[in-house]
Design a protein around this motif. Structure first.
Motif, mmCIF file in Angstrom:
data_model
loop_
_atom_site.group_PDB
_atom_site.id
_atom_site.type_symbol
_atom_site.label_atom_id
_atom_site.label_comp_id
_atom_site.label_asym_id
_atom_site.label_seq_id
_atom_site.Cartn_x
_atom_site.Cartn_y
_atom_site.Cartn_z
ATOM 1 N N THR A 1 27.541 29.937 -5.538
ATOM 2 C CA THR A 1 27.968 28.609 -5.965
ATOM 3 C C THR A 1 29.099 28.768 -6.968
ATOM 4 O O THR A 1 28.936 29.446 -7.984
ATOM 5 C CB THR A 1 26.812 27.827 -6.611
ATOM 6 O OG1 THR A 1 25.755 27.682 -5.654
ATOM 7 C CG2 THR A 1 27.278 26.451 -7.052
ATOM 8 N N CYS A 2 30.241 28.134 -6.681
ATOM 9 C CA CYS A 2 31.430 28.319 -7.516
ATOM 10 C C CYS A 2 32.034 26.972 -7.882
ATOM 11 O O CYS A 2 31.761 25.948 -7.264
ATOM 12 C CB CYS A 2 32.470 29.170 -6.783
ATOM 13 S SG CYS A 2 31.854 30.826 -6.302
ATOM 14 N N LYS B 1 38.360 30.354 -11.540
ATOM 15 C CA LYS B 1 37.189 30.180 -10.682
ATOM 16 C C LYS B 1 35.986 30.855 -11.321
ATOM 17 O O LYS B 1 36.059 32.008 -11.735
ATOM 18 C CB LYS B 1 37.473 30.777 -9.303
ATOM 19 C CG LYS B 1 36.329 30.662 -8.309
ATOM 20 C CD LYS B 1 36.754 31.268 -6.978
ATOM 21 C CE LYS B 1 35.635 31.260 -5.960
ATOM 22 N NZ LYS B 1 36.061 31.866 -4.680
ATOM 23 N N GLN B 2 34.896 30.130 -11.411
ATOM 24 C CA GLN B 2 33.657 30.663 -11.963
ATOM 25 C C GLN B 2 32.549 30.502 -10.926
ATOM 26 O O GLN B 2 32.516 29.524 -10.190
ATOM 27 C CB GLN B 2 33.277 29.928 -13.248
ATOM 28 C CG GLN B 2 34.309 30.049 -14.370
ATOM 29 C CD GLN B 2 34.352 31.444 -14.978
ATOM 30 O OE1 GLN B 2 33.363 32.169 -14.967
ATOM 31 N NE2 GLN B 2 35.503 31.816 -15.530
ATOM 32 N N GLY C 1 31.217 24.327 -5.141
ATOM 33 C CA GLY C 1 31.374 24.695 -3.748
ATOM 34 C C GLY C 1 30.870 26.104 -3.509
ATOM 35 O O GLY C 1 30.177 26.684 -4.348
ATOM 36 N N ASP C 2 31.253 26.673 -2.368
ATOM 37 C CA ASP C 2 30.827 28.037 -2.068
ATOM 38 C C ASP C 2 31.890 29.025 -2.521
ATOM 39 O O ASP C 2 32.838 28.659 -3.217
ATOM 40 C CB ASP C 2 30.519 28.196 -0.575
ATOM 41 C CG ASP C 2 31.708 27.822 0.310
ATOM 42 O OD1 ASP C 2 32.859 27.873 -0.185
ATOM 43 O OD2 ASP C 2 31.490 27.464 1.490
#
Length: 310
Positions: A114-115, A107-108, A129-130
């Protein structure tokens, strides 16, 4: 007895410290120019990567995640027939999160809630997404396609010779084994496929994602290896490469929706759909009008005998 022993230990420690200090002189990271605090251990130079406190082994390639991290750190002003699922890195460089081994975390995020999820090459493979977005694993990129071309020339290069020289250059410069490199040549287009699934990569092997990043920097004339530059000679003539485009193929298909399409692509799709709808409507009304005309013509022909009988 205790004092001489302590003195001996102190002398030993001083000798080790002096050796360490001496080893720092002339120790530079050959495979990564974005490093600092280099220390030589035996025949190996080990350095800290910019922007992190992670030690890299300068005898081999540094992971792409650490390289991107270092580049973002430097930019901040501080020192220091293509597969259906193949996709381009449309996001470019960002400030990544790396794990303790220097690999991309699944996950970044960009610091503004915002990820997104990435593959092992650090390329986004999902919609954004969030912070509640869940990325369960780092999906491995097992195939990287690099398309480019050389300047126009009167006669093409020898295909066999080009393939041999490119594979040899990838081994000598990046230490990637030749059986992971496949070359397709159609003057002036060159396609280099790097293939390496998880079972084919041992702990000592370089990763194709790292190799592709180093190669991209070489083609853009921003090399990360400090000692020399990429040089590929085919038949004694230097091979110049340009316009490199890189596609990534993961072991699992990316999870993009229509949101991932650019505005231009969406506009083209809309135009095509409208053209099809208009074509169907024109065909429908043309046939309908023609049918009325034919009925009227038949009716007039039937009235002729009646007039004669009258």
């Amino acid at each position: 007895m205790e004092v001489p022993r302590r003195a001996a230990l102190l002398l030993t420690a001083l000798a080790v410290l002096a050796a360490t200090v001496r080893s720092q002189d002339g120790c530079a990271c050959e495979k990564n120019k974005r490093t600092l605090n280099c220390v030589k251990y035996g025949d190996t130079c080990q350095c800290k990567s910019y922007g992190t406190n992670i030690t890299v082994d300068c005898s081999t390639l540094t992971s792409k995640c650490l390289l991107m991290k270092a580049e973002m750190y430097a930019r901040s002003g501080r020192r220091y027939e293509r597969p259906v699922n193949a996709y381009i890195d449309n996001d470019g460089i960002y400030n990544p999160e790396c794990d303790r081994d220097g690999n991309f975390k699944a996950k970044q995020c960009n610091g503004t809630s915002t990820c997104w999820c990435v593959n092992s090459a650090g390329v986004r493979r999902t919609e954004k997404g969030d912070e509640n977005l869940r990325c369960s694993e780092v999906v491995r990129t097992s195939w990287i396609i690099m398309e480019m071309k050389h300047p126009e020339r009167d006669a093409p290069f020898s295909k066999d010779m080009m393939e041999r020289e490119i594979r040899n250059a990838f081994f000598l410069r990046y230490r990637l084994k030749p059986d992971h490199v496949f070359v397709t040549y159609e003057n002036p287009a060159i396609i280099i496929d790097l293939k390496q699934n998880a079972s084919e990569k041992s702990g000592s092997d370089v990763d194709i994602a790292d190799v592709a990043y180093y190669f991209e920097k070489d083609v853009k004339e921003d090399p990360l290896i400090t000692t020399d530059r990429l040089g590929i000679n085919v038949g004694g003539e230097p091979l110049q490469l340009k316009d490199a485009v890189i596609y990534y193929v993961d072991e699992k298909a990316p999870e993009f929706s229509m949101k991932h399409l650019t505005a231009g692509v969406i506009a083209v799709i809309v135009v095509v759909v409208l053209a099809i709808v208009v074509g169907i409507l024109v065909l429908f009304f043309t046939r309908r009008k023609r049918g009325k005309y034919e009925k009227a013509e038949v009716k007039e022909l039937n009235e002729i005998p009646r007039e004669r009988n009258a």
